[in-house]
Design a protein around this motif. Structure first.
Motif, PDB file in Angstrom:
ATOM      1  N   PHE A 150       0.837  -1.202   0.000  1.00  0.00           N
ATOM      2  CA  PHE A 150       0.000   0.000   0.000  1.00  0.00           C
ATOM      3  C   PHE A 150       0.870   1.249   0.000  1.00  0.00           C
ATOM      4  O   PHE A 150       1.852   1.336   0.748  1.00  0.00           O
ATOM      5  CB  PHE A 150      -0.891   0.034   1.249  1.00  0.00           C
ATOM      6  N   PHE A 151       0.500   2.225  -0.828  1.00  0.00           N
ATOM      7  CA  PHE A 151       1.122   3.543  -0.809  1.00  0.00           C
ATOM      8  C   PHE A 151       0.072   4.556  -0.371  1.00  0.00           C
ATOM      9  O   PHE A 151      -0.950   4.733  -1.054  1.00  0.00           O
ATOM     10  CB  PHE A 151       1.664   3.916  -2.193  1.00  0.00           C
ATOM     11  N   PHE A 152       0.293   5.219   0.761  1.00  0.00           N
ATOM     12  CA  PHE A 152      -0.653   6.198   1.298  1.00  0.00           C
ATOM     13  C   PHE A 152      -0.132   7.610   1.055  1.00  0.00           C
ATOM     14  O   PHE A 152       0.749   8.095   1.768  1.00  0.00           O
ATOM     15  CB  PHE A 152      -0.854   5.974   2.807  1.00  0.00           C
ATOM     16  N   ASP A 153      -0.658   8.264   0.021  1.00  0.00           N
ATOM     17  CA  ASP A 153      -0.242   9.632  -0.285  1.00  0.00           C
ATOM     18  C   ASP A 153      -0.869  10.608   0.704  1.00  0.00           C
ATOM     19  O   ASP A 153      -1.944  10.344   1.252  1.00  0.00           O
ATOM     20  CB  ASP A 153      -0.662   9.989  -1.715  1.00  0.00           C
ATOM     21  N   VAL A 172       1.918  -7.676   4.425  1.00  0.00           N
ATOM     22  CA  VAL A 172       1.530  -6.405   3.808  1.00  0.00           C
ATOM     23  C   VAL A 172       2.593  -5.345   4.094  1.00  0.00           C
ATOM     24  O   VAL A 172       2.996  -5.159   5.245  1.00  0.00           O
ATOM     25  CB  VAL A 172       0.156  -5.930   4.335  1.00  0.00           C
ATOM     26  N   GLY A 173       3.027  -4.658   3.043  1.00  0.00           N
ATOM     27  CA  GLY A 173       3.965  -3.554   3.191  1.00  0.00           C
ATOM     28  C   GLY A 173       3.225  -2.234   3.053  1.00  0.00           C
ATOM     29  O   GLY A 173       2.363  -2.087   2.185  1.00  0.00           O
ATOM     30  N   VAL A 174       3.549  -1.268   3.891  1.00  0.00           N
ATOM     31  CA  VAL A 174       2.889   0.036   3.881  1.00  0.00           C
ATOM     32  C   VAL A 174       3.943   1.115   3.672  1.00  0.00           C
ATOM     33  O   VAL A 174       4.933   1.182   4.410  1.00  0.00           O
ATOM     34  CB  VAL A 174       2.135   0.297   5.202  1.00  0.00           C
ATOM     35  N   TYR A 175       3.707   1.967   2.675  1.00  0.00           N
ATOM     36  CA  TYR A 175       4.635   3.056   2.365  1.00  0.00           C
ATOM     37  C   TYR A 175       3.894   4.387   2.481  1.00  0.00           C
ATOM     38  O   TYR A 175       2.924   4.632   1.767  1.00  0.00           O
ATOM     39  CB  TYR A 175       5.234   2.875   0.964  1.00  0.00           C
ATOM     40  N   PHE A 176       4.360   5.206   3.403  1.00  0.00           N
ATOM     41  CA  PHE A 176       3.750   6.516   3.632  1.00  0.00           C
ATOM     42  C   PHE A 176       4.410   7.551   2.727  1.00  0.00           C
ATOM     43  O   PHE A 176       5.646   7.610   2.643  1.00  0.00           O
ATOM     44  CB  PHE A 176       3.895   6.928   5.096  1.00  0.00           C
TER      45      PHE A 176
END
Length: 496
Positions: free
Chosen positions: A264-267, A296-300
């Protein structure tokens, strides 16, 4: 770009890789507006897709949709390709699925009121602690009475029901004030006006549909059109947090995988934390800390690392920092803070480098195979293989209607839930009240007639002479005796 079973992000004197096994240790992409964060997002999303990992992106500006279209060759691209020494570079589209809460630029994304829950819903409605407590009571009453809360009209009906029966419910659930009920209804009306009714309903999103892999083995890139959604920051940020929470609660434990199950990429990630109550911040921290075990990988994605709480920042092992501008002392402090998050490289001054980075250039530090932070490197981000910019509405519509999921999500379902049940209950109560009223009216009428008859009898009796009254009484007695004799005679004949 996926090369040598690694994600090739950038190049300085050497290639900068992200290890697939470390990709679910989360990450940060930061930098001022116009410094190249969007290109970095595209390059990483393409790489994960080629690796067979599904991706989620929030597309705020509309320029991530072009992942579905192959890039175009030009002199600038050729210069970059040659500078990086990329062999066999090809322009190509990627498997993309478009989504949109409002159902305008993608498949509708829906969830139910019950699935969202009172904590996240309180944030969307901007409720204070007292109002949030009453919203919890409303959910509890609905649950105890078997009333499904699916959409906003269900919630509105339930709020009104609790308000109408506050006196009785207070003894069981706690104090329920008219003022708080009114405040919740007003907040609900604002959410309805902002299009929240599109988000709450059925069919609700099945996250398995975001974890699909195309026939060629590449992961689907799920692009959420967020240009309109972003205008409502509370709904945007709560939606992202809801997604993360749902994945955390429903995915099985996986341990250390060779590559993530999804990324997931959270802009505009700072919106997740702005004005968030302590209980919500704790929940975000817990989810981010533990969801990596679910694969799950999370990218802020944000402008400055200081936009994120330290508890969250400490969970982000892979970091890409684009340029920051230091025009004021406060800006200078932000640059220093950003520099301090990297493992120092003795070949350059990290603080100075952050302010000097060109567009498309970044400081990169990724976890190595053992999970240790790598020394920060100054490098240029690779060019994407898909198109720069946006796509036209016709192509977008083709992709949407051509999706195998189109008929699953395009038609809204409105099954019986709290709204319909309470409407029927109210209609039944009104009918019962009507029948009771008619019964009371009939009894009142009969009583009135009996009274009138008694009055007539008394009036008639008062007009008789004493002799007539005695004669009438005697005749009545004789009549009764004759009637009894006749009945005995008939019964005796029947017995013989």
């Amino acid at each position: 770009m996926f090369r040598d079973n690694k994600i090739w992000i950038g190049k300085s004197e050497k290639r900068i890789y992200l290890e697939p096994k470390m990709a679910n240790r989360h990450g940060l992409v930061a930098g001022a507006t116009g410094t190249g964060k969007t290109v970095t997002l595209k390059v990483m999303a393409e790489s994960f897709s080629e690796m067979g990992v599904p991706v989620f992106l929030a597309d705020i500006k509309g320029d991530l949709a072009s992942l579905a279209v192959p890039g175009e060759d030009n002199e600038n691209m050729q210069e970059r390709i040659n500078r990086f020494g990329i062999d066999n570079f090809t322009y190509k589209p990627f498997p993309v699925q478009f989504w949109d809460i409002y159902g305008e630029y993608g498949l509708p994304v829906r969830t139910t009121i019950s699935e969202m829950g009172p904590i996240l819903l309180s944030r969307i409605l901007n409720l204070n602690d007292t109002q949030s407590g009453i919203l919890n009571i409303i959910f509890r009453v609905a649950d105890d009475n078997g009333l499904l809360l699916l959409d906003l009209k269900d919630l509105r009906s339930m709020i009104q029901y609790v308000g109408d029966n506050a006196k009785e419910l207070t003894l069981q659930y706690g104090n329920i004030t008219t003022q708080s009920i009114g405040a919740i209804l007003r907040s609900l009306m604002m959410i309805e006006d902002q299009g929240g009714n599109f988000f709450f309903g059925e069919p609700q999103l099945d996250f398995n549909d975001w974890m699909r892999v195309a026939e060629d083995g590449r992961g689907y890139i799920n692009v959420l059109h967020s240009a309109k959604l972003f205008l409502n920051p509370a709904l945007y940020s709560t939606f992202l947090l809801w997604m993360l929470s749902e994945l955390f609660e429903n995915l099985p434990e996986e341990g250390d995988l060779e590559q993530p199950k999804m990324v997931f990429f959270f802009d505009e990630a700072h919106l997740l934390f702005d004005d968030a109550p302590k209980v919500l911040l704790n929940k975000i921290e817990q989810v981010v800390r533990l969801i990596r075990s679910k694969g799950v990988g999370v990218y802020f994605v944000t402008q400055n690392p200081r936009d994120l709480p330290d508890e969250i920042l400490g969970q982000l092992g892979n970091r890409i920092q684009h340029a920051l501008r230091a025009y004021t002392p406060a800006d200078r402090k932000k640059v220093v803070t950003a520099a301090e998050t990297f493992r120092t490289n003795p070949s350059f001054d990290t603080v100075q480098a952050i302010t000097e980075l060109a567009t498309g250039e970044a400081l990169i530090s990724c976890l190595d195979e053992k999970g240790s932070p790598g020394v920060v490197e100054r490098a240029f981000i690779l060019p994407p293989q898909s198109k720069f910019g946006t796509i036209d509405d016709y192509l977008r519509k083709q992709i949407i209607t051509g999706s195998s999921l189109y008929y699953k999500y395009n038609q809204e379902i409105d099954r019986e839930s709290a709204y319909e049940i309470l409407i029927k209950r109210n209609e039944r109560e009104i009918e019962e009240m009507k029948l009771e009223k008619e019964r009371l009216e009939l009894e009142k009428m009969k009583a009135k007639e009996a009274k009138e008859l008694e009055k007539l009898k008394n009036k008639k009796s008062s007009r008789m002479t004493p002799v007539e009254r005695v004669t009438s009484s005697a005749m009545s007695a004789i009549g009764r005796e004759i009637g009894r004799s006749l009945i005995r005679g008939v019964l005796g004949s029947l017995k013989r």
